[in-house]
Design a protein around this motif. Structure first.
Motif, PDB file in Angstrom:
ATOM      1  N   GLU A 170     114.146  33.189 -29.483  1.00 52.60           N
ATOM      2  CA  GLU A 170     115.011  33.114 -28.313  1.00 52.60           C
ATOM      3  C   GLU A 170     114.189  33.223 -27.032  1.00 52.60           C
ATOM      4  OE1 GLU A 170     117.730  36.290 -28.835  1.00 52.60           O
ATOM      5  OE2 GLU A 170     118.739  35.414 -30.590  1.00 52.60           O
ATOM      6  N   ASP A 171     114.792  32.799 -25.930  1.00 46.82           N
ATOM      7  CA  ASP A 171     114.201  32.944 -24.598  1.00 46.82           C
ATOM      8  C   ASP A 171     112.971  32.077 -24.367  1.00 46.82           C
ATOM      9  OD1 ASP A 171     116.126  34.966 -24.048  1.00 46.82           O
ATOM     10  OD2 ASP A 171     114.862  36.426 -25.076  1.00 46.82           O
ATOM     11  N   VAL A 172     112.671  31.164 -25.288  1.00 40.15           N
ATOM     12  CA  VAL A 172     111.584  30.223 -25.056  1.00 40.15           C
ATOM     13  C   VAL A 172     112.070  29.094 -24.148  1.00 40.15           C
ATOM     14  CG1 VAL A 172     109.885  28.686 -26.109  1.00 40.15           C
ATOM     15  CG2 VAL A 172     110.577  30.798 -27.292  1.00 40.15           C
ATOM     16  N   TYR A 173     113.252  28.568 -24.498  1.00 44.32           N
ATOM     17  CA  TYR A 173     113.919  27.560 -23.679  1.00 44.32           C
ATOM     18  C   TYR A 173     115.353  28.032 -23.423  1.00 44.32           C
ATOM     19  CZ  TYR A 173     110.115  24.454 -25.166  1.00 44.32           C
ATOM     20  OH  TYR A 173     108.886  23.896 -25.418  1.00 44.32           O
ATOM     21  N   LYS A 174     115.940  27.551 -22.347  1.00 44.98           N
ATOM     22  CA  LYS A 174     117.332  27.888 -22.075  1.00 44.98           C
ATOM     23  C   LYS A 174     118.223  27.428 -23.214  1.00 44.98           C
ATOM     24  CE  LYS A 174     121.056  27.184 -18.723  1.00 44.98           C
ATOM     25  NZ  LYS A 174     121.457  26.522 -17.451  1.00 44.98           N
ATOM     26  N   ASP A 175     118.031  26.200 -23.663  1.00 43.88           N
ATOM     27  CA  ASP A 175     118.726  25.662 -24.835  1.00 43.88           C
ATOM     28  C   ASP A 175     117.675  25.377 -25.889  1.00 43.88           C
ATOM     29  OD1 ASP A 175     121.321  25.621 -23.599  1.00 43.88           O
ATOM     30  OD2 ASP A 175     120.649  23.865 -22.454  1.00 43.88           O
TER      31      ASP A 175
END
Length: 548
Positions: free
Chosen positions: A513-518
């Motif tokens: 998580e939190d690598v890309y917004k989606d």
């Protein structure tokens, strides 16, 4: 009115030097080139702070800024233009030759008998910055301006000190050169001490917890509590902090509890960084404290970039969220600055030089705070890290106004950082402070400092007790209050450890998580593969770590 004074220092046997015009609390460019003092052995300037004149308001301020003088803007760049020598009893006038290192250090006999009568703290042999740290007295290599023995000798920047090692305000006669700036009042000073004492207690208990293998790593602030906490107290809560890895005291000042620190060290689900960082790599967006990064010096150019972004924002003014503002000042507007902590070892990285040059040329409001604790892990500061005038001495080369401060003097640190912060906010330009301190403990739990410096180096340079003595002398603190507070802090730290290790760990799925917004398809596929592997080989999953 509180005044910071300059003093007369006897140099060797044939010269007396008057500390130069701008005094102990002047930043360079001007101080480095025009207002440096040259000293023999004792490099500590002892300004005056009257105990009976402490302010009862939230802070005491004066309109005159000790950092405002800029003679370089009106005069040639001459490093000797403000150096003045005076004859001794024999009528001889000389800048006095002398060598570097230990050979050039003065003994206590080099200080005039009149000064010994005026101040019990003037002897370099009793001074903690020279007695406990031989390299601290010589870390600039004992020098004075001019040529001696065929060698060029450069000037040395003095050190601001307002209380001696016994916590007594320094009282010395001399010419008044500037008004006092901002000094902590009773409420601020007591909160400052309580934070330092809590940090000291927590560090000791958490260090032992790591030795019990309750978590993997820890670093203490032993010996550097005043450097970190007093500087954080002088900042505003909306100021952004880029730390190195020994600044937990700054977070504690901003409201972090022992439980918050324990949650991060245990990497449990309550850790704001979701357990993704190793212990002591703190970070909290709500506290304006950027997550610590292990690679040395990376925070320096990052801090400059952040300050540059602040400068370019149209809404650069934000409502103050300081905890100690009075009700009638609650809506006061403060321009944000960025504070960047680093050690003298990090100043050997190229990132330091790039950051100072960028900050100066781009006019960014950064307060650079160097904790010079004498050791870059096992490498001593002088002569293996530098042979020049320490870290503050480099500021003038980049056009950054700089000052050197006794980092174990909480009052001096608070005063200097308060003024530096105010000037950086007002002018939008950087300031560099070198805070002279000492790392009393090991570098980390992965280090054994007795292998390279021996127990003899563990001389008592204890800033917490020193500041406690200062408060007791003013009637602001007592032994009974101290014992009660430390007992409360000890109980808090122990309870925090017990609770922290009982809290669940973040799930494995949180790694993606939190690598890309989606989440894109490739990251989603990696997540599915990881979960499938964990289900197939459950013995490889760390104990207590859920999948989702």
């Amino acid at each position: 009115m509180m005044l910071i004074r300059r003093r007369w220092i006897k140099m060797s046997h044939n010269g007396i030097l008057l500390l130069p015009g701008c005094g102990a609390l002047s930043f360079s460019t001007d101080t480095f080139l025009n207002s440096m003092s040259m000293v023999l052995g004792n490099i500590i300037a002892h300004p005056s702070l009257s105990r009976g004149q402490a302010s009862s308001s939230s802070s005491q301020s004066h309109s005159h800024s000790p950092f405002s003088h800029s003679p370089l803007s009106h005069s040639p760049l001459s490093p000797f233009s403000h150096v003045r020598y005076f004859t001794n009893d024999e009528g001889t006038s000389s800048p006095s030759g002398g060598g570097g290192g230990n050979g050039g250090a003065s003994s206590s006999s080099d200080v005039s008998s009149e000064e010994e009568e005026d101040s019990s703290s003037s002897s370099s042999s009793n001074d903690p910055l020279s007695a406990a740290l031989p390299v601290r007295a010589n870390y600039t290599t004992q020098r004075r301006a001019g040529y001696a023995g065929g060698k060029f000798i450069a000037p040395v920047m003095q050190v601001l000190r307002l209380t001696d090692e016994q916590g007594k305000p320094v009282e010395e006669s001399g010419e008044d050169v500037l008004d006092g700036s901002v000094f902590p009042d009773a409420n601020t000073a007591v909160k400052l001490y309580k934070t330092m004492a809590r940090l000291q207690v927590m560090d000791a208990i958490f260090y032992e917890a790591q030795r019990q293998a309750r978590f993997s790593f820890y670093m203490t602030s032993a010996g550097e509590e005043a450097t970190v906490v007093a500087s954080a107290a002088a900042l505003h809560d909306e100021d952004v902090i880029y730390a190195q890895y020994r600044e937990q005291g700054a977070l504690m000042w901003r409201g972090y509890t022992c439980q918050d620190f324990a949650d991060q060290c245990y990497s449990n689900e309550r850790d704001p960084n979701k357990g993704r960082q190793m212990p002591i790599h703190y970070g909290d967006k709500h506290k304006n404290f950027v997550t610590i990064s292990s690679p040395l010096g990376t925070q320096l150019p990052q801090a400059v970039g952040h300050a540059y972004a602040l400068r370019m924002e149209d809404d650069g003014l934000v409502a103050s969220r300081r905890l100690d503002v009075s009700d009638d000042a609650a809506g006061e507007q403060h321009r944000r600055v960025v504070a960047c902590y680093f050690g003298e070892g990090a100043a050997s990285e190229g990132d330091f030089h790039a950051a100072l040059n960028m900050s100066a040329t781009l006019d960014t409001p950064v307060v650079f705070l160097c904790r010079n604790n004498g050791w870059a892990i096992s490498t001593p500061a002088w002569p293996e890290q530098y042979k020049g005038d320490g870290i503050a001495g480099r500021g003038g080369s980049y056009g950054v106004r700089s000052i050197r401060v006794d980092g174990n003097d909480a009052v001096a640190v608070y005063v200097a950082v308060s003024q530096a912060r105010a000037e950086a906010a007002e002018t939008g330009t950087p300031r560099l402070l070198e805070l002279m301190t000492y790392r009393r403990g090991h570098h980390s739990t992965s280090d054994d400092s007795t292998r390279y410096r021996g127990k003899a180096s563990e001389i008592a340079r204890e800033p917490v007790g020193r500041f406690a003595a200062y408060l007791k002398g003013l009637g602001w603190w007592s032994d009974d209050e101290d014992a009660e507070w430390r007992a409360e802090c000890r109980a808090e730290a122990i309870d925090a450890l017990r609770e922290g290790e009982s809290v669940s760990k973040p799930p494995i799925s949180g790694l993606f998580e939190d690598v890309y917004k989606d989440m894109p398809w490739n990251i989603s596929r990696q997540l599915d593969e990881t979960l499938a592997h964990a289900k197939r080989f459950p013995e490889e999953v760390p104990h207590g770590v859920p999948l989702h």
